[in-house]
Design a protein around this motif. Sequence first.
Motif, short mmCIF file in Angstrom:
data_model
loop_
_atom_site.label_atom_id
_atom_site.label_comp_id
_atom_site.label_asym_id
_atom_site.label_seq_id
_atom_site.Cartn_x
_atom_site.Cartn_y
_atom_site.Cartn_z
N LEU A 112 0.82 -1.22 0.00
CA LEU A 112 0.00 0.00 0.00
C LEU A 112 0.86 1.27 0.00
O LEU A 112 0.54 2.24 -0.70
N VAL A 113 1.94 1.27 0.79
CA VAL A 113 2.82 2.44 0.80
C VAL A 113 3.47 2.63 -0.57
O VAL A 113 3.54 3.75 -1.09
N THR A 114 3.91 1.55 -1.17
CA THR A 114 4.50 1.62 -2.51
C THR A 114 3.48 2.13 -3.52
O THR A 114 3.79 2.98 -4.37
N TYR A 115 2.25 1.66 -3.41
CA TYR A 115 1.18 2.10 -4.30
C TYR A 115 0.92 3.60 -4.15
O TYR A 115 0.74 4.30 -5.15
N ARG A 116 0.95 4.10 -2.92
CA ARG A 116 0.74 5.55 -2.70
C ARG A 116 1.88 6.36 -3.32
O ARG A 116 1.65 7.43 -3.87
N PHE A 117 3.10 5.87 -3.22
CA PHE A 117 4.22 6.54 -3.89
C PHE A 117 3.99 6.58 -5.39
O PHE A 117 4.22 7.61 -6.03
N PRO A 149 12.09 11.97 -8.48
CA PRO A 149 12.43 11.49 -7.13
C PRO A 149 11.33 10.65 -6.49
O PRO A 149 11.62 9.68 -5.79
N ILE A 150 10.08 10.99 -6.74
CA ILE A 150 8.99 10.20 -6.16
C ILE A 150 8.95 8.81 -6.80
O ILE A 150 8.71 7.81 -6.12
N LEU A 151 9.22 8.74 -8.10
CA LEU A 151 9.28 7.44 -8.76
C LEU A 151 10.42 6.60 -8.17
O LEU A 151 10.25 5.41 -7.89
N LEU A 152 11.56 7.23 -7.95
CA LEU A 152 12.69 6.51 -7.36
C LEU A 152 12.40 6.08 -5.91
O LEU A 152 12.81 5.01 -5.48
N LEU A 153 11.65 6.92 -5.17
CA LEU A 153 11.24 6.52 -3.83
C LEU A 153 10.32 5.31 -3.89
O LEU A 153 10.41 4.41 -3.05
N ALA A 154 9.43 5.28 -4.88
CA ALA A 154 8.54 4.12 -5.04
C ALA A 154 9.35 2.87 -5.33
O ALA A 154 9.09 1.80 -4.76
N MET A 156 19.65 -2.73 -1.79
CA MET A 156 19.44 -1.93 -3.01
C MET A 156 18.34 -0.90 -2.80
O MET A 156 18.46 0.24 -3.24
N GLY A 157 17.27 -1.30 -2.12
CA GLY A 157 16.19 -0.36 -1.83
C GLY A 157 16.67 0.80 -0.98
O GLY A 157 16.34 1.97 -1.25
N LEU A 158 17.45 0.50 0.04
CA LEU A 158 17.99 1.57 0.89
C LEU A 158 18.92 2.49 0.11
O LEU A 158 18.90 3.72 0.30
N ALA A 206 10.81 -3.27 1.01
CA ALA A 206 9.85 -4.06 1.78
C ALA A 206 9.10 -5.13 0.98
O ALA A 206 9.27 -6.30 1.25
N PRO A 207 8.27 -4.77 0.01
CA PRO A 207 7.46 -5.83 -0.63
C PRO A 207 8.29 -6.88 -1.38
O PRO A 207 8.00 -8.07 -1.28
N ALA A 208 9.32 -6.45 -2.10
CA ALA A 208 10.11 -7.40 -2.88
C ALA A 208 10.79 -8.45 -1.99
O ALA A 208 10.68 -9.65 -2.28
N PRO A 209 11.47 -8.06 -0.91
CA PRO A 209 12.08 -9.09 -0.05
C PRO A 209 11.04 -10.00 0.60
O PRO A 209 11.28 -11.20 0.77
N MET A 210 9.89 -9.43 0.96
CA MET A 210 8.85 -10.26 1.58
C MET A 210 8.34 -11.30 0.59
O MET A 210 8.18 -12.47 0.94
N LEU A 211 8.09 -10.88 -0.62
CA LEU A 211 7.62 -11.82 -1.63
C LEU A 211 8.71 -12.82 -1.99
O LEU A 211 8.44 -14.00 -2.24
N LEU A 212 9.96 -12.36 -1.99
CA LEU A 212 11.08 -13.26 -2.24
C LEU A 212 11.20 -14.32 -1.14
O LEU A 212 11.41 -15.50 -1.42
#
Length: 100
Positions: free
Chosen positions: A27-32, A43-48, A86-88, A55-61
């Motif tokens: 949901l946070v990624t979707y809002r970004f 910058p907002i795209l890069l934040l997304a 990489m996300g950080l 968060a979501p990618a590692p969880m799904l992984l």
Amino acid sequence: MTVEGGATVTSIAALITFLVATVLAVLVTYRFLQGYLQSRSRPILLLAIGMFLLAPAPMLLRLTAGNIITVTTPVRVLSTTAVEAMGLLVILAVIYQGDR
């Protein structure tokens, strides 16, 4: 359902917490992404992208590597940690570069 090393209630609570955290991260990624579509700000795209990698990618992984395909624990931990890093890095790059 079998449980190793703990009560069934604890395992169910851990699973529910994991699922809630995954949904919140998506949901946070979707809002970004919504913010990016409204502003077209790079910058907002890069934040997304950074948030997705954090968060979501590692969880799904973790979910995929642990349940769908057989992956050894060290490989699973290393791959999820690398994606989080990489996300950080993407988020830090946005913070320090600003809107250049």
